[in-house]
Design an enzyme around this catalytic site. Structure first.
Site, PDB file in Angstrom:
ATOM      1  N   SER B 548       0.831  -1.215   0.000  1.00 43.93           N
ATOM      2  CA  SER B 548       0.000   0.000   0.000  1.00 43.93           C
ATOM      3  C   SER B 548       0.860   1.257   0.000  1.00 43.93           C
ATOM      4  CB  SER B 548      -0.926   0.021   1.242  1.00 43.93           C
ATOM      5  OG  SER B 548      -1.676  -1.147   1.329  1.00 43.93           O
ATOM      6  N   THR B 551       0.959   5.590  -3.335  1.00 41.87           N
ATOM      7  CA  THR B 551       0.499   6.974  -3.177  1.00 41.87           C
ATOM      8  C   THR B 551       1.388   7.719  -2.182  1.00 41.87           C
ATOM      9  OG1 THR B 551      -1.786   6.475  -3.752  1.00 41.87           O
ATOM     10  CG2 THR B 551      -1.418   8.427  -2.387  1.00 41.87           C
ATOM     11  N   LYS B 744      -2.452   8.686   3.621  1.00 43.50           N
ATOM     12  CA  LYS B 744      -1.770   7.425   3.919  1.00 43.50           C
ATOM     13  C   LYS B 744      -2.155   6.399   2.847  1.00 43.50           C
ATOM     14  CE  LYS B 744      -2.722   7.969   8.885  1.00 43.50           C
ATOM     15  NZ  LYS B 744      -3.151   7.253  10.106  1.00 43.50           N
ATOM     16  N   VAL B 746      -3.721   3.010   1.283  1.00 43.82           N
ATOM     17  CA  VAL B 746      -5.014   2.397   1.600  1.00 43.82           C
ATOM     18  C   VAL B 746      -5.299   1.150   0.765  1.00 43.82           C
ATOM     19  CG1 VAL B 746      -6.380   3.716  -0.052  1.00 43.82           C
ATOM     20  CG2 VAL B 746      -7.410   3.052   2.127  1.00 43.82           C
ATOM     21  N   GLU B 748      -4.440  -2.002   0.512  1.00 40.43           N
ATOM     22  CA  GLU B 748      -4.760  -3.328   1.056  1.00 40.43           C
ATOM     23  C   GLU B 748      -5.851  -3.284   2.111  1.00 40.43           C
ATOM     24  OE1 GLU B 748      -0.761  -5.675   1.489  1.00 40.43           O
ATOM     25  OE2 GLU B 748      -0.412  -3.535   1.733  1.00 40.43           O
TER      26      GLU B 748
END
Lengths: 153, 797
Positions: B548, B551, B744, B746, B748
């Site tokens: 994850s 981003t 943050k 996300v 998974e």
């Protein structure tokens, strides 16, 4: 490696004459003989809908149809649909509603959606869900696909 | 706010619903995936797999296959004596020599003019096997006298003939233990003494597999100088570049990986699997491009799975609801070789130790070799399994002390500023908000009591609600020497931006969110950006799309490059206009003053820099390395720069006559730091929830005697559109200080706690606790009648 058969059909509005192996699928013909790769191989046994095309207006799985059975028929693929106003409307709606992630299932779903909308312009959410139950998507969870189809009616 | 400021408060892109940049191509069938690419002169490859679960290879006769017209090469391990073991533990030769250890094992491969000829050639290859006793039960793998899966060295020139300094080989194992993990904090015995309630269960988590809609494939090609070009679906191009180079004994600079658009990843493409080296061997043998694409059946039989786990959990708490201890032991069925599945304990132990505050903890995993399929990484990476057990016990302990399950969770939930005994630092932590939001929006507390009170009603249809939560890395995961990502940013004479990023796009929308972050800095519309992200000869290094992290890590990297470009432009504009650069901004394609006065049109200004005495172009680079740390030898460390949290409430309807469980709704609250692209993040959550639904209810890769019994979508049930639940999604925006614009990771998170929530909901509906997955009608039907055998822990110590 079987004998070739001459077929004559309409593909996305253009008349085609092709020699195809008797045991070739319509999917293989579209992808490997004609070179239209928008129709996807997902399973080869009619379970995932990634190869959905329209033949004489009806959607079916190109992997389950013999190429020779296209003879005399009118075949539409995603490339053909995308060039028409309903196809453009569906594309815009899929884009705007976030219905596309990896996109591998998308052409099949757009094809299925075009048939669904044409057949049942008043389709509600339940009918849309039922209408695309033969198309698998692993990324989106279907929610946004359903919204995209509802938004394209 | 004064009038002047209002005029320049430009519209932000953050939090908006931004359609994916690649969606128009995809929705019109124009996107060319690997499957759609054919190179001039290309050959087609197929792999001959073992027909035996466990056997010695006595002989392979490829003569007839080689004589078939249209066949260009038939290879076995004997043709590539220089091949090296691949995979996480380097215990896996692409082409098997001496012994086959599973039905997916690659014995020979063919390159031919067509797929049909290649298939016909496979049928002509004669392999003589000497069957060995199969080992298909992981418990048996630990028994004395069990068949050994890797007793002898393999690789290099084949075991005993290995020369010092020669090709790397796997040394073999005197037992079947592939990997072990042990972690401890505090003193579990003390925790147990301090407990007023103690519960223990054994959980069995099943095989599922990724089912990417685009099957696996690769095209390998060497140029005249021996440089390798791969068209590959890999999620980790830079790591694979190095590994392929080592295998070929060439400089990594001579390996170029191009990633065409990828038809689904979900972790399935994080390791090298044998088909990739095999295509490379065939390309080298033939001097032609070689394309190797799986059939769907092959995808089911020869792709990695999610890690199947047998897990024993013992937990305790005090009567006023403070967790006291947790003790976990797991047995991981490694299968025949070691891929990432074996290392899922890295994530599992974080959930065990740190989702809730628990002072005393111990964790142990043994991953054992069997002749079964082997597990890779899969969205959530062990966390679905660990969360399933931990959240079942949160409900059971709450029951045991007569406390409301939500209150019990809130009492033990982590909060901002916490440093856990495992060394994780929770800067932002919206866990309690996730719990209370999901509970409030689903009316969890009221419904739980109502549904429980109706368990004894005459109606065969029972409803239930269940809550579960999750903790997962949300700011990368420092596993490799670097967890970073590089960006190269170029702004041309027309103010068009080319964003060159190491981050791979696998459908999750990274290119759009990265472009969005860059536009936010540069005050440009999204249409001003082209993203280049799929060619290792062009893009800067990135560790890969996993954990994850994209981003967060690639986002910070892209912002860093954009800020440098902005600084450079504004400094030049300041010099030209005689103003302080701090007074200037980029907005709407112009350099503007605080009052909103347009000083320079950006394209024109960039041209003036370019075509001047001191000619200059705006091109910047940035490498972002998150401020996280590797775990130490005791598995302690702050591996992520931020952590993601979520709570989900499932409501189910159980038909007690048939055992059919219908998932009615998921009410999800996710601490995502900040929403960047609302459309994209909703898509991630919805897709993850439905993937979690499949794990809970429908998906089951049936492995019997080492064989996959249902290698098709007819018998492996993915969730379809009519079955999806209502989804109510809330975003808890904790504005993480390290995250890109506060966000943050996300990717998974949404899949992780669905099955745990469903299990708790079934219990609420029926009073029956089921500790094995999936909740198929048969399993639930039996459980409701007391006829389901609960998993037992019969694992040797």
């Amino acid at each position: 490696m079987s004998a070739k058969v001459e077929i004559d059909f309409t593909l996305n509005g253009v008349r085609e004459q092709r020699a195809v192996a008797a045991d070739m699928s319509a999917l293989a013909m579209l992808r490997d003989v004609v070179g239209l790769t928008g129709t996807k191989y997902g399973c080869g046994e009619g379970e995932c809908g990634a190869c959905t095309i329209r033949v004489d207006g009806v959607t079916l799985n190109a992997c389950l149809m013999f190429a020779v059975d296209c003879d005399g028929r009118e075949v539409t693929t995603i490339e053909g649909l995308a060039a028409t106003p309903p196809g453009e409307k569906l594309r815009a709606s899929f884009v705007e509603h976030g219905a596309v992630q990896c996109g591998f299932c998308t052409p099949g779903l757009v094809m299925q959606a075009s048939h669904l909308i044409e057949k049942n312009p008043g389709a509600g959410e339940e009918e849309i869900r039922r209408g695309i139950e033969g198309n698998l998507c692993r990324c989106t969870g279907y929610r946004k696909i359903i919204e995209a189809i509802a938004g394209a009616k | 706010m004064g009038e002047a400021q209002k005029t320049v408060a430009r519209e932000t892109l953050i939090g908006k619903r931004i359609p994916k940049m690649d969606a128009p191509e995809k929705a019109s069938g124009r996107t060319r995936y690997l499957h759609d690419i054919d190179l001039p002169g290309q050959l087609h490859a197929k792999i001959l797999r073992s027909t035996q679960v466990h056997a010695l290879i006595k002989s392979i006769d490829t003569g007839a296959a080689k004589r078939l017209p249209g066949v260009h090469a038939v290879i076995t391990a004997a043709d590539v004596p220089w091949q090296r073991p691949i995979g996480v533990a380097k215990d896996h030769l692409p082409l098997k020599t001496g012994r086959v250890r599973s039905l997916r094992d690659e014995v020979a491969a063919v390159a031919a003019d067509s797929v049909e000829i290649a298939a016909a050639a496979l049928a002509l290859i004669r392999v003589e096997y000497e069957p060995l006793p199969p080992l298909t039960d992981p418990v048996e793998a630990l028994q004395p006298g069990a068949p050994l899966i890797h007793p002898e060295p393999h690789g290099g020139d084949g075991g005993p003939q290995l020369k010092p300094g020669g090709p790397v080989a796997y040394t073999g194992k005197p037992d079947n233990v592939a990997m072990t993990f042990e972690y401890a904090q505090g003193d579990v015995a003390q925790g147990e003494r301090e407990s007023d309630a103690v519960v223990e269960d054994v959980f069995r988590l099943h095989y599922v597999t990724h089912c990417c809609m685009g099957v696996s494939g690769v095209i390998a090609e060497f140029d005249a100088s021996g440089n390798l070009l791969l068209h590959s679906n890999t999620q980790v191009p830079f790591l694979h570049k190095r590994e392929f180079a080592e295998m070929l004994g060439i400089d990594p600079g001579r390996v170029r990986i191009i990633q065409p658009p990828i038809g689904g990843g979900f972790g399935s493409k994080l390791d090298i699997y044998p088909f990739e080296p095999i295509a490379i061997f065939l390309a080298r043998a033939t001097g032609r491009p070689v394309k190797l694409v799986y059939t769907r059946e092959e995808e089911f039989e020869a792709s990695p799975t999610r890690q199947p786990v047998l897990l024993k959990l013992r937990s305790g708490c005090t009567r006023d609801g403070a967790l006291t201890f947790r003790a976990v032991e797991t047995l991981h069925d490694n299968g025949a070789y070691t891929s990432w599945g074996a290392t899922t304990p890295f994530v599992m132990m974080q959930t065990v130790s740190s989702l809730y505050r628990v002072p005393h903890c111990k964790y142990r995993t043994r991953a054992v070799y069997t002749n079964n399929p082997y597990a890779g990484s899969f969205r959530g990476y062990g966390n679905l399994q660990a969360t399933f057990a931990v959240e079942a016990h949160m409900d059971r302990l709450a029951d045991a002390i007569g406390m409301d399950p939500l209150e019990f969770r809130l009492k033990n939930a982590q909060q901002p500023g916490e440093v856990t005994p495992q060394g994780m630092h929770f800067g932002t932590c919206g866990f309690k908000e996730c719990l209370s939001t999901a509970a409030a929006r689903s009316a969890y507390q009221r419904k739980r009591l109502e549904h429980a009170s109706r368990q004894g009603d005459a109606s065969p249809l029972k409803r239930g609600v269940g809550i579960a939560s999750m903790l997962h890395v949300g700011g990368g995961a420092k596993i490799y020497p670097s967890d970073g990502c590089g960006t190269i940013l170029k702004i041309d004479d027309f103010a068009h931006v080319t964003l060159i990023t190491g981050a791979s796009e696998i459908g999750q929308g990274s290119e759009t969110v990265l472009a969005q972050l860059v536009c936010e800095e540069l005050g440009l519309p999204l249409s001003s950006v082209t993203v280049v992200n799929n060619d290792t000869d062009i893009t800067p290094w990135d560790v890969g799309v996993h954990a994850s992290r994209t981003t967060f890590i690639a986002g910070n990297s892209a912002i860093g490059a954009a800020k440098k470009a902005k600084d450079k432009i504004l400094a030049a504009a300041a010099a030209k206009s005689g103003r302080a650069s701090g007074d200037l901004q980029l907005s709407g394609g112009f350099v503007v003053t605080p009052e909103g006065e347009k000083l320079f049109e950006l394209g024109k200004f960039l041209r003036s820099l370019h075509f001047s005495d001191k000619a200059d172009l705006v091109m910047t680079t940035f490498y972002y390395e998150p401020p996280s740390h590797h775990q130490d030898r005791e598995f302690k460390g702050d591996v992520s720069a931020a952590y993601a949290w979520a709570s989900q409430v499932a409501e189910v309807e159980v038909d007690t006559r048939t055992g059919i469980v219908k998932l009615l709704s998921i009410t999800a609250a996710h601490d995502v730091g900040r929403v960047l692209n609302r459309l994209g993040i909703e898509g991630q959550i919805e897709g993850g929830v439905v993937m979690g639904q499949g794990y809970a209810l429908t998906e089951n890769l049936i492995v019997e005697g080492g064989a996959v019994k249902n290698p098709s979508f007819r018998d492996y049930k993915l969730v379809t559109a009519p079955e999806i639940p209502e989804m109510d999604i809330s975003f808890i925006e904790t504005m993480d200080g390290e995250g890109p614009q506060g966000a943050k990771g996300v990717g998974e998170a949404p899949a992780i706690c669905v099955a745990a929530a469903v299990a708790n909901a079934i219990h609420n509906a029926t009073g029956v606790r089921i500790t094995s997955l999936p909740f198929t009608p048969e399993r639930v039907y039996r459980a409701l009648r007391g006829k389901l055998e609960a998993p037992v822990w019969n694992v040797p110590a």
